[in-house]
Each structure stands twice: as structure tokens, then as C-alpha cells.
Motif scaffolding. Structure first.
Motif, PDB file in Angstrom:
ATOM      1  N   ARG A 482      -0.775  -5.379   6.943  1.00 52.73           N
ATOM      2  CA  ARG A 482       0.042  -6.862   7.015  1.00 52.73           C
ATOM      3  C   ARG A 482      -0.542  -8.007   6.083  1.00 52.73           C
ATOM      4  NH1 ARG A 482       0.646 -10.691  12.538  1.00 52.73           N
ATOM      5  NH2 ARG A 482       2.173 -12.245  11.502  1.00 52.73           N
ATOM      6  N   LEU A 483       0.218  -8.329   5.087  1.00 52.02           N
ATOM      7  CA  LEU A 483      -0.309  -9.303   4.073  1.00 52.02           C
ATOM      8  C   LEU A 483      -0.424 -10.820   4.511  1.00 52.02           C
ATOM      9  CD1 LEU A 483       1.179  -7.651   0.954  1.00 52.02           C
ATOM     10  CD2 LEU A 483      -0.888  -7.153   2.294  1.00 52.02           C
ATOM     11  N   GLY A 484       0.378 -10.791   5.332  1.00 53.53           N
ATOM     12  CA  GLY A 484       0.459 -12.351   6.193  1.00 53.53           C
ATOM     13  C   GLY A 484       1.901 -12.673   6.579  1.00 53.53           C
ATOM     14  N   GLY A 485       1.982 -13.500   7.742  1.00 51.67           N
ATOM     15  CA  GLY A 485       3.404 -13.704   8.165  1.00 51.67           C
ATOM     16  C   GLY A 485       4.320 -12.590   8.281  1.00 51.67           C
ATOM     17  N   GLU A 486       5.358 -12.600   7.696  1.00 51.32           N
ATOM     18  CA  GLU A 486       6.271 -11.534   7.983  1.00 51.32           C
ATOM     19  C   GLU A 486       6.115 -10.515   6.520  1.00 51.32           C
ATOM     20  OE1 GLU A 486       8.652 -15.064   6.122  1.00 51.32           O
ATOM     21  OE2 GLU A 486       6.827 -14.503   7.255  1.00 51.32           O
ATOM     22  N   GLU A 487       5.307 -10.642   5.623  1.00 50.76           N
ATOM     23  CA  GLU A 487       4.992  -9.695   4.690  1.00 50.76           C
ATOM     24  C   GLU A 487       4.177  -8.539   4.970  1.00 50.76           C
ATOM     25  OE1 GLU A 487       4.649 -10.202  -0.188  1.00 50.76           O
ATOM     26  OE2 GLU A 487       4.396 -11.773   1.186  1.00 50.76           O
ATOM     27  N   PHE A 488       4.392  -7.422   4.519  1.00 49.45           N
ATOM     28  CA  PHE A 488       3.629  -6.262   4.656  1.00 49.45           C
ATOM     29  C   PHE A 488       3.634  -5.518   3.339  1.00 49.45           C
ATOM     30  CE2 PHE A 488       6.173  -6.899   8.516  1.00 49.45           C
ATOM     31  CZ  PHE A 488       5.115  -7.016   9.424  1.00 49.45           C
ATOM     32  N   GLY A 489       2.486  -4.692   3.358  1.00 46.02           N
ATOM     33  CA  GLY A 489       2.185  -3.736   2.199  1.00 46.02           C
ATOM     34  C   GLY A 489       2.137  -2.319   2.313  1.00 46.02           C
ATOM     35  N   ILE A 490       2.659  -1.475   1.463  1.00 45.75           N
ATOM     36  CA  ILE A 490       2.413  -0.210   1.621  1.00 45.75           C
ATOM     37  C   ILE A 490       1.989   0.634   0.183  1.00 45.75           C
ATOM     38  CG2 ILE A 490       3.592   2.011   2.440  1.00 45.75           C
ATOM     39  CD1 ILE A 490       5.689   0.498   4.075  1.00 45.75           C
ATOM     40  N   LEU A 491       1.068   1.341   0.202  1.00 45.39           N
ATOM     41  CA  LEU A 491       0.574   2.109  -0.876  1.00 45.39           C
ATOM     42  C   LEU A 491       0.880   3.538  -0.658  1.00 45.39           C
ATOM     43  CD1 LEU A 491      -0.822   1.884  -3.583  1.00 45.39           C
ATOM     44  CD2 LEU A 491      -2.872   2.430  -2.632  1.00 45.39           C
ATOM     45  N   LEU A 492       1.672   4.046  -1.478  1.00 43.29           N
ATOM     46  CA  LEU A 492       2.103   5.691  -1.213  1.00 43.29           C
ATOM     47  C   LEU A 492       1.246   6.397  -2.178  1.00 43.29           C
ATOM     48  CD1 LEU A 492       5.895   4.632  -1.075  1.00 43.29           C
ATOM     49  CD2 LEU A 492       4.322   5.458   0.756  1.00 43.29           C
ATOM     50  N   PRO A 493      -0.001   6.966  -1.741  1.00 37.22           N
ATOM     51  CA  PRO A 493      -0.487   7.766  -2.856  1.00 37.22           C
ATOM     52  C   PRO A 493       0.113   9.029  -3.012  1.00 37.22           C
ATOM     53  CG  PRO A 493      -1.732   7.356  -0.885  1.00 37.22           C
ATOM     54  CD  PRO A 493      -0.645   6.785  -0.753  1.00 37.22           C
ATOM     55  N   ASP A 494      -0.098   9.529  -4.369  1.00 28.89           N
ATOM     56  CA  ASP A 494       0.581  11.032  -4.892  1.00 28.89           C
ATOM     57  C   ASP A 494       1.907  10.880  -4.528  1.00 28.89           C
ATOM     58  OD1 ASP A 494      -2.023  12.168  -5.625  1.00 28.89           O
ATOM     59  OD2 ASP A 494      -2.331  12.557  -3.307  1.00 28.89           O
ATOM     60  N   CYS A 495       2.614   9.889  -4.878  1.00 28.29           N
ATOM     61  CA  CYS A 495       4.148   9.647  -4.783  1.00 28.29           C
ATOM     62  C   CYS A 495       4.879   9.096  -6.231  1.00 28.29           C
ATOM     63  CB  CYS A 495       4.520   8.450  -3.814  1.00 28.29           C
ATOM     64  SG  CYS A 495       5.873   8.111  -3.408  1.00 28.29           S
ATOM     65  N   PRO A 496       5.421  10.037  -6.628  1.00 25.58           N
ATOM     66  CA  PRO A 496       6.422   9.562  -7.846  1.00 25.58           C
ATOM     67  C   PRO A 496       6.997   8.370  -7.797  1.00 25.58           C
ATOM     68  CG  PRO A 496       6.396  11.849  -7.797  1.00 25.58           C
ATOM     69  CD  PRO A 496       5.958  11.469  -6.338  1.00 25.58           C
TER      70      PRO A 496
END
Length: 584
Positions: A482-496
Motif C-alpha cells: 500500500r503506497l498510501g491512501g487508496e493507492e497500491f503497488g504491485i511488482l511482478l517479477p519474471d513477468c513479460p
């Protein structure tokens, strides 16, 4: 057997002369000859108006048993509770309670099941009826085996072995002991307990229990690298399994057959057997057998180079594995919450009575020097226990503070700082391989309006729902914060990049299709998604964040509820071409 086959035609026209004896005979055939049991139920129902109240309650109990055998657990539960509360028959109520215990455990209602188990143990301590005691002991053994309490499950099964009433056999106590030993990883194909259970159930003409023990033997053959012996055993018992039509046995037989073929290197037959198991499973099934089936299919498709099929089966495998582990954890937690240990100790009171009297006498005759020594030992133990307890609390506090420093307090996922640190570390590792990755930014649309209209409690519920939805779509290796408030972050490794776009759009669609209940009002919501890939933005986290944020801004600006990703910049400084998913 020929006489049995001809009975239905001749007896269907004749009324039942002794209903009580007829019902008792039908009950004895439930697992021995299930098809005949069903026919007898149909016959007695034609004479139902002539039955006494006690006989009608006995018939309702047998109906509830058959309903549960067929998989209608809700209707069976309602009938069993009626029998327990209104029949007035102590023996019948005890048998219905034991069956209800099995019903609740099968439906993963473990807290209710263990609460009922506690009451049954209290009844067991008081009852002197041999049949009631035997019924409760066998079902409690099975329930404790569910909770992973191997020693207690074996103890209850041995107590049942010592208390077999007239009309019952050693099949069930022996089968319960073998099942507990198997689940406790204490059984081999050569274990005498297993062969003893098979012989007892075959002699008692109990095909369901006999098949369960033979399937256990076949599973052990596969575990011990004897797949040919396992397949031969499954071939011999195939007809019996089809005749009983018992779903868990049909499913496990197919999965174990698939495992045996895989051990022999026959991937084609292994794949057929695993697909047959998956095909016969119910949509909401979560079981250890399906975990094994999907894992086999994944490994076979991966070996054949079918990447798309392998990925699909791997996703199913992850869902099944997570569900099964959660189910095992729920059983253990429910057991710990219960008072089973305390009540189990009461069962030993009678056996230990004389020993306790001897110990009290020895304590009374002990010398003052011994008493003083014991006092010093006790004081030392108190000090040691206090130190251990203090260290335990200190360690627990450290772990709690560490978790709080890394995770968001509301949603339980990574907080901003920890997400950034883990993302940088992962990107550095990928750059050395090299491997591609996608960074996804998710922002809920009009979230302030939800808070202002429905209150912050509903807003928090929306955030938790979004986190749950995202977790269902992500792999174990993906980073989620959760980056803050209603914002989220996702890192997808080994993902084209293309695969990342597909995952991002699945998340967006799942969020769009979801809703929460806000004080009787259904609150719907959507999300805008921006994506950046290392294929176009490189492995620098700052550049990836800037590009993902820019794509998210364009998704918001061009109408929200969509996925946008920047394509690679063309020569001559041409602007990036946005790729959109979602509403126009």
C-alpha cells in the motif's frame, strides 16, 4: 448373493411385519450393502404411517444418514438436530450427535465441531451404554485425527477396541488407528496395524472401510517407490469402489493412480488419471487430492513445453494448496480454542485413581529434608519459568514491532517503505539474471466520495476487499504494498509485459465486479491501473515508478476504470503509445 438379488422383487409387495427389527437390520447394512440399505428405506417408507413414534424417529435418523452420504449436508444437519433434540431416545440421540460431528467437520465448521466434541466427551465420561460409548469413541477418534492430534486419536480408537458392543466389529477401531498412524506419518506398507485393519473390515463385510484402508496401502506403495504394486492393488479394488459410489474414494483412487503412473514415467496415463480426478471434483472442492492432481498436471505440461497449460494448472495448484493449508490451520486453531485437553484428562481419572492415592500417601510420609529440597527446586523452577516467560514476551514483542514496521496496519500488506526496499532488491536480482518485471500502480476511482458518502468504516472495508481481490490474482513471488491512501503497488517479477497487462486487467475486472455492503446499501467501486515494464523503462525503480505513475494519471484522465501502459519510445523521441484495457 443370488437370494439377496431376488429379495427386492419378492419383498416389495409384502408389508414389514416387525418394523423395529427391520430398521435395525437396515442400519447394520449401511456400509456393508449400501444399495440394499437404500431399497429397505424405500420399503419401510411405504409403511411409515403404521410406525410407532420411536420407530419413526429411528427412520428419520437413517434418512439423515443417507442424505449425508449423498452429500446434502445442510438437510442432513437439520434432521440430525431434530433427532437429538426431540426423539427422547438416548441411544439414538448419541448416534445422531456423533454423525452431526462428522457433518460439521466435513463442512469445515471446526469451531462448532470441537464444541460438540467437548460435550460428547463429557457424555462419554458419564455413559455406561456400550453402543453409545463405542459410537462416541470412534467418531471422537476421527475428529481428533482431523485436528492432527495423533496420540489422542489413537487413544480413543484403542478405547473403542476395548469396548466393542454386541453387533459391532473391530473394523472401525482398527481403521481409525491405522488412519491416525498414517496421518501422523507413522505408517508403512508393512505395518501390521494396516493389514490388521484391512483383514478386520473385509471379514466384517464393511467395503467402505476396507476400501479406505486399501487406498491407504496403495498410497504408501507409491510413497515407497513401488508404483507397480500400487497399480495392481487399484485394479483389484476398482469394481468395489465403483459399487460403493463413495465420492472421496473415487477421487483419491484416480489421484493415487496418477501418482503411480507418474512414478513409472508414464506421463500420458498419469495425465489422464489426474484430469479424470479434476473433472469429477466439485467447483468449490478444496482437498489434498486436488493439490496433488494439479501439481502432477503442472509438472507434466511443463515437461512437454506447454507453457500456457502449465501456468494454468500451476495457478489452480496454488489455489488448492493455499486452501488446503488454510483448512489444516483452521482445524488446529479450532482444536486449541476448545477445552479438549482438559476433558480428555478427565477420562483418565478413573484409571489413575489408585495411583494418585499411593502418591498422596508417599508425599505424606516424606521427611522434612525432602520437603525442603522440593521447596528449593520449586522456587528454582519458578525463577526459571519467569525468565523463560519474560524472554518469550520480549521475543514476541520484537516480532510484533518488526511486523508493524513492514506491514500496513489496516490491510496487512507491505507498507510504502518496505515495498520500495523489497522492490529495489528484487529488481537488482532480475537485472543480473537478466529477467523482466512489471510495476503496476492501482488507484481506486472516486474513493473520497465513498468515504464522504458512506463513512470511513465502509471505505476501510473497500480497501480490505480490494486487497483480498488482488491477492487472489497474484503469485507467491509477487510483491504487493500500500503506497498510501487508496493507492497500491504491485511488482511482478519474471513477468513479460504482455502477461503483466493481462494480470492487471484481471485485477481491474475483479475489482469492478465486486462490492461491499454499507449499512444496507451496496457500494460498488472501480480502479484505474498504470503499468510500466523493465522492457521499456529499465531496472531503475525510480524510472519505473515515474512511468507507472504517468500511465496511471492517463488512465484517470481518460475516463478511469481502465489499464494503461506505456509502449517503448520510438526513435526520434516520439511520445509513448498508450495501451488501454477497459471502458472507452
Amino acid at each position: 448373493m443370488a437370494c439377496c438379488a431376488l429379495m427386492p422383487a419378492g419383498s416389495a409387495a409384502r408389508p414389514v411385519e416387525d418394523p423395529a427389527q427391520f430398521l435395525a437390520r437396515a442400519e447394520s447394512l449401511r456400509t456393508e450393502d449400501h444399495s440394499r440399505f437404500v431399497r429397505m428405506l424405500e420399503q419401510i417408507h411405504r409403511d411409515a404411517p403404521k410406525l410407532s413414534p420411536g420407530e419413526q424417529w429411528h427412520l428419520r435418523y437413517l434418512d439423515a444418514w443417507e442424505t449425508m452420504f449423498e452429500g446434502d449436508y445442510a438437510r442432513s444437519e437439520a434432521e440430525l438436530r431434530q433427532v437429538i433434540g426431540r426423539s427422547g431416545d438416548e441411544t439414538l440421540a448419541a448416534k445422531a450427535s456423533a454423525l452431526l460431528l462428522n457433518n460439521l467437520a466435513t463442512n469445515r465448521r471446526y469451531e462448532e465441531a470441537f464444541a460438540l466434541a467437548n460435550r460428547l466427551v463429557a457424555d462419554l465420561y458419564r455413559t455406561r451404554d456400550p453402543l453409545i460409548r463405542f459410537t462416541l469413541l470412534t467418531n471422537l477418534s476421527q475428529m481428533l485425527d482431523y485436528a492432527g492430534q495423533t496420540d489422542l486419536a489413537i487413544q480413543y480408537a484403542r478405547m473403542a477396541e476395548d469396548a466393542v458392543p454386541p453387533g459391532e466389529t473391530l473394523c472401525r477401531p482398527f481403521a481409525m488407528q491405522a488412519a491416525a498412524l498414517y496421518n501422523g506419518k507413522r505408517l508403512t506398507s508393512d505395518s501390521p496395524e494396516l493389514q490388521r485393519a484391512i483383514d478386520a473390515c473385509v471379514a466384517a463385510r464393511e467395503p467402505v472401510f476396507a476400501n479406505a484402508m486399501r487406498l491407504t496401502l496403495g498410497s504408501l506403495y507409491v510413497d515407497e517407490n513401488q508404483p507397480a504394486k500400487a497399480l495392481a492393488l487399484f485394479d483389484r479394488m476398482a469394481a468395489d469402489i465403483r459399487a460403493s459410489h463413495y465420492y472421496p474414494h473415487m477421487l483419491s483412487a484416480k489421484v493415487e493412480r496418477a501418482r503411480a503412473y507418474a512414478e513409472l514415467g508414464n506421463d500420458d496415463e498419469a495425465r489422464k488419471a489426474a484430469l479424470a480426478a479434476v473433472a469429477m471434483s466439485h467447483p468449490d472442492d478444496i482437498s489434498e487430492w486436488l493439490v496433488v492432481a494439479y501439481e502432477l498436471l503442472y509438472r507434466i505440461e511443463k515437461k512437454l513445453g506447454h507453457s500456457a497449460a502449465a501456468l494454468s494448472y500451476y495457478e489452480h495448484y496454488v489455489v488448492q494448496d493455499k486452501g488446503y493449508l488454510n483448512d489444516v490451520g483452521a482445524r488446529a486453531l479450532a482444536y486449541q480454542v476448545s477445552q479438549q485437553h482438559m476433558l480428555a484428562q478427565k477420562l483418565e481419572t478413573e484409571k489413575l485413581g489408585r495411583q494418585n492415592n499411593v502418591l498422596r500417601l508417599q508425599q505424606a510420609l516424606a521427611t522434612k529434608a525432602i520437603e525442603t529440597g522440593r521447596l528449593y527446586i520449586a522456587l528454582l523452577l519458578v525463577v526459571l519459568v519467569s525468565i523463560v516467560f519474560w524472554l518469550f514476551r520480549l521475543k514476541r514483542s520484537q516480532l510484533r514491532f518488526k511486523k508493524l514496521s513492514c506491514h500496513d496496519g489496516l490491510t496487512g500488506i507491505f507498507n510504502h517503505q518496505h515495498f520500495v526496499g523489497e522492490a529495489e532488491r528484487t529488481l537488482r536480482l532480475l537485472e543480473r539474471k537478466p529477467g523482466s518485471a512489471c510495476l503496476v500502480f492501482i488507484d481506486l476511482d472516486h474513493f473520497k466520495r465513498i468515504n464522504d458518502t458512506h463513512g470511513h468504516a465502509v471505505g476501510d472495508a473497500v480497501l480490505k476487499r480490494v486487497v483480498a481481490i488482488c491477492r487472489q490474482q497474484l503469485r507467491p513471488v509477487d510483491l504487493f504494498g500500500r503506497l498510501g491512501g487508496e493507492e497500491f503497488g504491485i511488482l511482478l517479477p519474471d513477468c513479460p509485459r504482455d502477461q503483466g497487462l493481462a494480470i492487471a486487467d484481471r485485477i481491474r475486472l475483479a475489482i469492478e465486479a465486486s462490492s461491499v455492503d454499507g449499512d444496507g446499501v451496496v457500494v460498488s467501486f472501480s480502479a484505474s491501473v498504470g503499468l510500466a515494464s523493465t522492457e521499456t523503462s529499465g531496472y531503475g525503480l525510480q524510472r519505473l515508478c515515474r512511468d507507472a505513475d504517468a500511465a496511471l494519471y492517463r488512465a484517470k484522465r481518460t475516463g478511469r476504470n481502465r489499464v494503461i501502459a506505456d509502449a517503448e519510445r520510438e526513435e526520434g523521441g516520439a511520445p509513448p503509445v498508450p495501451i488501454r484495457y477497459g471502458q472507452a
